[in-house]
Structure formats: structure tokens, C-alpha cells
Design a protein around this motif. Structure first.
Motif, short mmCIF file in Angstrom:
data_model
loop_
_atom_site.label_atom_id
_atom_site.label_comp_id
_atom_site.label_asym_id
_atom_site.label_seq_id
_atom_site.Cartn_x
_atom_site.Cartn_y
_atom_site.Cartn_z
N TRP A 23 0.83 -1.21 0.00
CA TRP A 23 0.00 0.00 0.00
C TRP A 23 0.86 1.26 0.00
O TRP A 23 0.36 2.35 -0.16
CB TRP A 23 -0.89 0.07 1.25
N LEU A 43 6.30 3.03 19.71
CA LEU A 43 5.04 3.14 20.43
C LEU A 43 3.90 3.57 19.50
O LEU A 43 2.78 3.11 19.65
CB LEU A 43 5.19 4.16 21.56
N TYR A 44 4.20 4.47 18.56
CA TYR A 44 3.15 5.04 17.73
C TYR A 44 2.91 4.30 16.42
O TYR A 44 2.02 4.66 15.67
CB TYR A 44 3.45 6.52 17.44
N CYS A 45 3.70 3.29 16.11
CA CYS A 45 3.52 2.60 14.83
C CYS A 45 2.18 1.85 14.85
O CYS A 45 2.00 0.92 15.62
CB CYS A 45 4.65 1.64 14.54
N PRO A 46 1.21 2.23 13.99
CA PRO A 46 -0.09 1.56 14.02
C PRO A 46 -0.01 0.11 13.53
O PRO A 46 -0.94 -0.66 13.71
CB PRO A 46 -0.95 2.38 13.05
N GLU A 47 1.11 -0.23 12.91
CA GLU A 47 1.24 -1.53 12.26
C GLU A 47 2.17 -2.46 13.02
O GLU A 47 2.39 -3.60 12.61
CB GLU A 47 1.79 -1.27 10.84
N LYS A 63 2.89 0.43 6.15
CA LYS A 63 2.04 1.08 5.15
C LYS A 63 2.55 2.46 4.75
O LYS A 63 1.92 3.14 3.95
CB LYS A 63 0.61 1.20 5.70
N GLY A 64 3.65 2.88 5.38
CA GLY A 64 4.25 4.16 5.02
C GLY A 64 3.44 5.37 5.44
O GLY A 64 3.41 6.38 4.76
N CYS A 65 2.77 5.29 6.60
CA CYS A 65 1.93 6.42 7.04
C CYS A 65 2.79 7.62 7.41
O CYS A 65 2.36 8.75 7.26
CB CYS A 65 1.04 6.02 8.20
N ILE A 67 4.00 8.38 10.51
CA ILE A 67 3.88 8.86 11.89
C ILE A 67 5.23 8.79 12.58
O ILE A 67 5.62 9.69 13.32
CB ILE A 67 2.81 8.06 12.66
N ALA B 18 -6.48 -1.95 8.58
CA ALA B 18 -6.75 -0.53 8.85
C ALA B 18 -6.03 0.36 7.85
O ALA B 18 -5.03 -0.04 7.26
CB ALA B 18 -6.31 -0.18 10.27
N CYS B 19 -6.53 1.59 7.67
CA CYS B 19 -5.86 2.56 6.81
C CYS B 19 -4.47 2.88 7.37
O CYS B 19 -4.24 2.73 8.57
CB CYS B 19 -6.63 3.88 6.75
N ALA B 20 -3.58 3.37 6.52
CA ALA B 20 -2.28 3.84 6.99
C ALA B 20 -2.52 4.97 7.99
O ALA B 20 -3.33 5.86 7.74
CB ALA B 20 -1.45 4.33 5.82
N GLY B 21 -1.82 4.93 9.13
CA GLY B 21 -1.94 5.98 10.14
C GLY B 21 -3.19 5.89 10.98
O GLY B 21 -3.61 6.88 11.57
N CYS B 22 -3.79 4.70 11.07
CA CYS B 22 -5.06 4.56 11.80
C CYS B 22 -4.85 4.78 13.30
O CYS B 22 -4.03 4.11 13.93
CB CYS B 22 -5.66 3.19 11.57
N THR B 25 -5.81 1.50 15.81
CA THR B 25 -4.85 0.43 16.11
C THR B 25 -3.77 0.93 17.09
O THR B 25 -3.33 0.17 17.94
CB THR B 25 -4.20 -0.14 14.84
N ILE B 26 -3.39 2.22 16.98
CA ILE B 26 -2.44 2.77 17.95
C ILE B 26 -3.07 2.71 19.34
O ILE B 26 -2.45 2.29 20.32
CB ILE B 26 -2.06 4.24 17.62
#
Lengths: 85, 308
Positions: A23, A43-47, A63-65, A67, B18-22, B25-26
Motif C-alpha cells: 500500500w 510506540l506510535y507505529c499503528p502496524e 504502510k508508510g503512514c 507517523i 486498517a488505513c495507513a496511520g489509523c 490500532t495505535i
């Protein structure tokens, strides 16, 4: 007729949403020499794609967000455009 | 407690839907670190369910039950009550798991509200988490009771007329043992609140502010920055209440005491595409004035409630 009952039960597996690294439009690049190991990126990595020990990034699922790069106080992670795959 | 000492347990397994930066999930990761392994989760339809991945796989490492939209309050209490005799009659050994519901603002403010209100009044023994992204983001950004004034959504295309509800305050006035609000920008504050909630028996409500990059129209990388701006401008307030005694926390307490001046709300609005129409409007000053008045009123109101 197949009498087997299919129960809608899911089990925890890595990559349940597919190979989410595909993605990505930009990738985080980590520079260990600037890092002060504050672990905000971890800590902040949603993945959960950044390891706590050495901050290696799992590009299969990242996913390369961005953050991690935005929150890094030392600018030890920067975002690079994905050219091709 | 600092970040390095946080437990290793992970509620999320890489490769989520989930979308990137969701932010959800955090939030689940942080909450999981405080709740630990012995927990049962209830999920009503929301982004958190869409993020699970494709059946028969899930990206969540905790036991979760998908229930219907309006039922989080009723199911949470019921599961907790059903577990009690299993442990007292020794059918199950060990410590009773923490039962928690992870519900979006739609399932809390609108669709699930009667079940939630009843559970709080009965003081059912579970933790209700509302992750508030201020819209029905899962279905493509429709307005909810949590959507702030002037925000355009697909069902309020010219900007919502009404103000959002203050559901954490409504829950507080149900008089449960613990109610708190939290933000992703202050992760250790969130961790502490969840840990405290875990140690209390009875109904506990924690609401977490969740800036959603797709609905709010900002770059995914700014999820945490927008959370922080919401707190610093006073648009989202941090507080907790134990047995009805309310106290403001961190930045919010400093804003209420006048030790710190709130950032101009324009900083917060500018960061989000959903307010772009407002900032370009010839009546911009009128709208911003209204938003600032509401922020001031909420802050004064909650500071006054803290004096009770």
C-alpha cells in the motif's frame, strides 16, 4: 450436501489484511546514528512494524503512514518516495 | 513509568486491514499494554472490525467477539455476569478476565447509547472504551452525535449545524466508579488511566480522541500532531473522575488554571481539510468566534464541575 459446519472464527495470524507493505507510497528510512532510543516510533507505529530493540522496520507490512518520521524528535527517520516495486 | 518500561504485550499483529496511520490500532496497542493478556473484548460494527483482516484470519491477538451495533453495553455486562459464577463455582480457574468493549463514537453516542446508559446505571463490571473519531468513518464519513459544529460530512454537506454531545460528562452523571477522557498524544496518561480502570470493579468508561486522517482530511503522518493540537487548543479536554470526583489532567488543567494560554483554535482547524471551507468563508471570523466561545464555555464548565 456438505454437512460440515463452518464456524465464523478467525485466528490471529500475521498478515490478516494481506501484504500491506504494497500500500506504501513512501518508505521510512532509519538512521541509527541520530537515534536516541526514545521509542516513540515503536510506540506510535499503528502496524507494529518497528522493532523495540533496534528499530528495524518491517517493510513487508509497513504502510508508510509516516507517523514515525513525524514524531521522531531527533529526525532519525525520514520518508523516501517509493520509486517502483 | 516511561515508554521503555511499557509491557511487551502486543494486541495488534502486523498486516492489519486498517488505513495507513489509523489511530484506532495505535489506541488498541496502548490499551492492550495496560490490560494485559487476561482480557475479553467486544467489538460492535466499526472501523476496528473492518481492520481485523479477512476471515479466517485476524490481526488482533486478544479474544474478541463481534456483536451487533446497539448491544455493547448489554453484552459487556452480560459476559461479565456470566463469568462470575463460572469462577465462583470453580468451573474456571485463576483470575477473572477484564471484559472490555471497543466501540466507535457511532456505537457510543448514537446507536449504542441506551445499552450503554443502562449498563452504567446498573454498574455492570466491564470497561467501555469509546474511540471517538467524530464521524461514522467506517462507512465513509457520515455525521454522528460526536461530529463537531461546522464539520461537513456526506450527510451534513454544508457543515453540521449542531454542537456535539458531551457523552463523557453524561456517563459521569450516571455515577459509575470511573470515567476518563484520553488522547493519543499523551500515551502515558492514557496508559495510567487504563491501568487505574483495570484495578477498579464496576462500570468504567474511557473515551479516547482519535483524529481520523481519511475523514478529517489531513496527511496520515499528522495523526498524533492533530491529537496534540486538539488538547493544546482546548478542543478536547483531558480529565478523569473517580467516584464522581472530577479532576482535570495535564495540559487541560493548566489551561483551566490560566497557567497556560490555549493555542489559537485556527492552528487546529488549519491542520484539517474538513474545515477548509470555513477558513475560506467570508464569515470565517464569526465561525471561529463561535468555536472559541464553545471551547471557553466547555473548559469553564468542566473546571466548575471539578470544584464539586
Amino acid at each position: 450436501m456438505n454437512k460440515k459446519i463452518v464456524q465464523p472464527i478467525s485466528r490471529p495470524v500475521i498478515g490478516a489484511g494481506g501484504l500491506t507493505g504494497t500500500w506504501r507510497t513512501q518508505r521510512p528510512v532509519y538512521d541509527a546514528s541520530l537515534c536516541n532510543a526514545c521509542l516513540l516510533c515503536w510506540l506510535y507505529c499503528p502496524e507494529v512494524a518497528i522493532s523495540k530493540e533496534d528499530r528495524t522496520i518491517d517493510y513487508t507490512y509497513c504502510k508508510g503512514c509516516g507517523i514515525c518520521a513525524a514524531e521522531c524528535p531527533k529526525k532519525a527517520i525520514y520518508m523516501e518516495r517509493e520509486e517502483s516495486r | 513509568m516511561n515508554i521503555k518500561e511499557l509491557p511487551e504485550i502486543e494486541y495488534i499483529i502486523p498486516g492489519t486491514g486498517a488505513c495507513a496511520g489509523c489511530p484506532s490500532t495505535i489506541g488498541l496497542r496502548l490499551v492492550g499494554k495496560a490490560l494485559g493478556e487476561n482480557a475479553i473484548c467486544l467489538l460492535t460494527p466499526s472501523c476496528a472490525v473492518a481492520s481485523m483482516g479477512m476471515t479466517p484470519k485476524t490481526c488482533y491477538s486478544f479474544p474478541a467477539l463481534n456483536i451487533c451495533f446497539a448491544s455493547a453495553g448489554a453484552s459487556g455486562g452480560a459476559i461479565s455476569m456470566a463469568l462470575d459464577p463460572l469462577y465462583s463455582k470453580k468451573r474456571l480457574e485463576g483470575e477473572k478476565p477484564v471484559v472490555f468493549a471497543w466501540v466507535g463514537d457511532g456505537g457510543t453516542y448514537d446507536i449504542g447509547f441506551q445499552g450503554l446508559s443502562a449498563a452504567a446505571e446498573r454498574n455492570d463490571d466491564f470497561i467501555f472504551f469509546c474511540y471517538n473519531n467524530e464521524a461514522y468513518s467506517n462507512t465513509g464519513n457520515q455525521r454522528s452525535g460526536a461530529t463537531p459544529q461546522y464539520v461537513p460530512t456526506t450527510t451534513s454537506p454544508l457543515g453540521k449545524e449542531m454542537l456535539q454531545k458531551n457523552v463523557p460528562l453524561l456517563m459521569l452523571e450516571h455515577r459509575p466508579p470511573y470515567v476518563a477522557t484520553a488522547s493519543l498524544a499523551y500515551p502515558l496518561d492514557l496508559y495510567r488511566k487504563v491501568e487505574k480502570a483495570k484495578s477498579i470493579k464496576g462500570f468504567r468508561y474511557i473515551e479516547i480522541h482519535m483524529p481520523c486522517c481519511t475523514s478529517w482530511k489531513f496527511p496520515a503522518a499528522e495523526t498524533i500532531e492533530v491529537s496534540r493540537l486538539a488538547i493544546r487548543t482546548g478542543s478536547w479536554l483531558l480529565w478523569e473522575a473517580e467516584n464522581g470526583k472530577l479532576s482535570l489532567n495535564g495540559v487541560t488543567a493548566a489551561l483551566a488554571e490560566g497557567k497556560r494560554k490555549p493555542l489559537p483554535v485556527e492552528e487546529y482547524l488549519k491542520a484539517q481539510g474538513r474545515y477548509a471551507w470555513l477558513l475560506k468563508s467570508p464569515d470565517k471570523d464569526y465561525y471561529i468566534g463561535n468555536i472559541e466561545n464553545n471551547i471557553r464555555r466547555e473548559l469553564e464548565f468542566m473546571a466548575g464541575r471539578a470544584k464539586l
